[in-house]
Scaffold this motif. Structure first.
Motif, PDB file in Angstrom:
ATOM      1  N   ALA A  34      -3.816   1.536  -3.818  1.00 25.82           N
ATOM      2  CA  ALA A  34      -3.521   3.156  -4.112  1.00 25.82           C
ATOM      3  C   ALA A  34      -2.524   3.315  -4.862  1.00 25.82           C
ATOM      4  N   TRP A  35      -1.703   2.353  -5.303  1.00 24.50           N
ATOM      5  CA  TRP A  35      -0.503   2.652  -6.159  1.00 24.50           C
ATOM      6  C   TRP A  35      -0.675   3.473  -7.454  1.00 24.50           C
ATOM      7  N   PRO A  36      -1.704   2.989  -8.203  1.00 25.47           N
ATOM      8  CA  PRO A  36      -2.125   3.840  -9.481  1.00 25.47           C
ATOM      9  C   PRO A  36      -2.390   5.317  -9.379  1.00 25.47           C
ATOM     10  N   THR A  37      -3.027   5.555  -7.998  1.00 27.79           N
ATOM     11  CA  THR A  37      -3.354   7.006  -8.100  1.00 27.79           C
ATOM     12  C   THR A  37      -2.261   7.804  -7.320  1.00 27.79           C
ATOM     13  N   SER A  38      -1.740   7.364  -6.382  1.00 30.91           N
ATOM     14  CA  SER A  38      -0.685   8.175  -5.691  1.00 30.91           C
ATOM     15  C   SER A  38       0.604   7.275  -5.131  1.00 30.91           C
TER      16      SER A  38
END
Length: 139
Positions: A34-38
């Motif tokens: 989930a790091w790239p999106t939020s």
């Protein structure tokens, strides 16, 4: 603060380590995906999870009863919310989910509850201090 005379049993050390790894693994796996999106919410969730895991392991090693109470309350809340929310399925997939939820919890209780009498109600537990006469005997 009062000290305790009993050392931490090996089963408590083992369950604290296994519980910490079991709690951190899904969080780290989710954080990586989930790091790239939020990014901000990922950092916040990882910090909250780390604080909870460190408290749980440290208090359990210092023989506090609160981690067990919190674990039982969290499981009861999960079961109650699933039941009242209508998400408590009965079938082969839910039976596997129940098995995967109750077996680790049973192992957790089997490793911690035999030591309940040695444990204390201090929120962070108490440090271990051996008896003074034992130090004199073996010195």
């Amino acid at each position: 603060m009062k000290a305790r005379n009993d050392p931490t049993p090996l089963s408590i050390w083992i369950i604290a380590a296994l519980w910490a790894l079991g709690a951190l693994a899904p969080t780290i796996r989710w954080a990586i995906s989930a790091w790239p999106t939020s990014g901000g919410s990922v950092v916040a969730l990882v910090i909250v999870t780390l604080v909870f895991v460190v408290y749980h392991a440290a208090a359990l090693i210092r023989l506090s009863r609160w981690p067990i109470v919190l674990q039982v309350a969290a499981l009861a809340w999960s079961v109650l919310s699933r039941t009242l929310g209508g998400n408590f399925d009965v079938g082969p997939t839910s039976a596997l989910g129940l098995f995967m939820m109750w077996v680790p919890f049973g192992v957790y209780l089997a490793c911690t509850l035999p030591h309940w009498r040695k444990m204390n109600w201090a929120f962070f537990g108490r440090p271990y201090r051996p008896h003074a006469h034992l130090e004199e005997t073996f010195a």
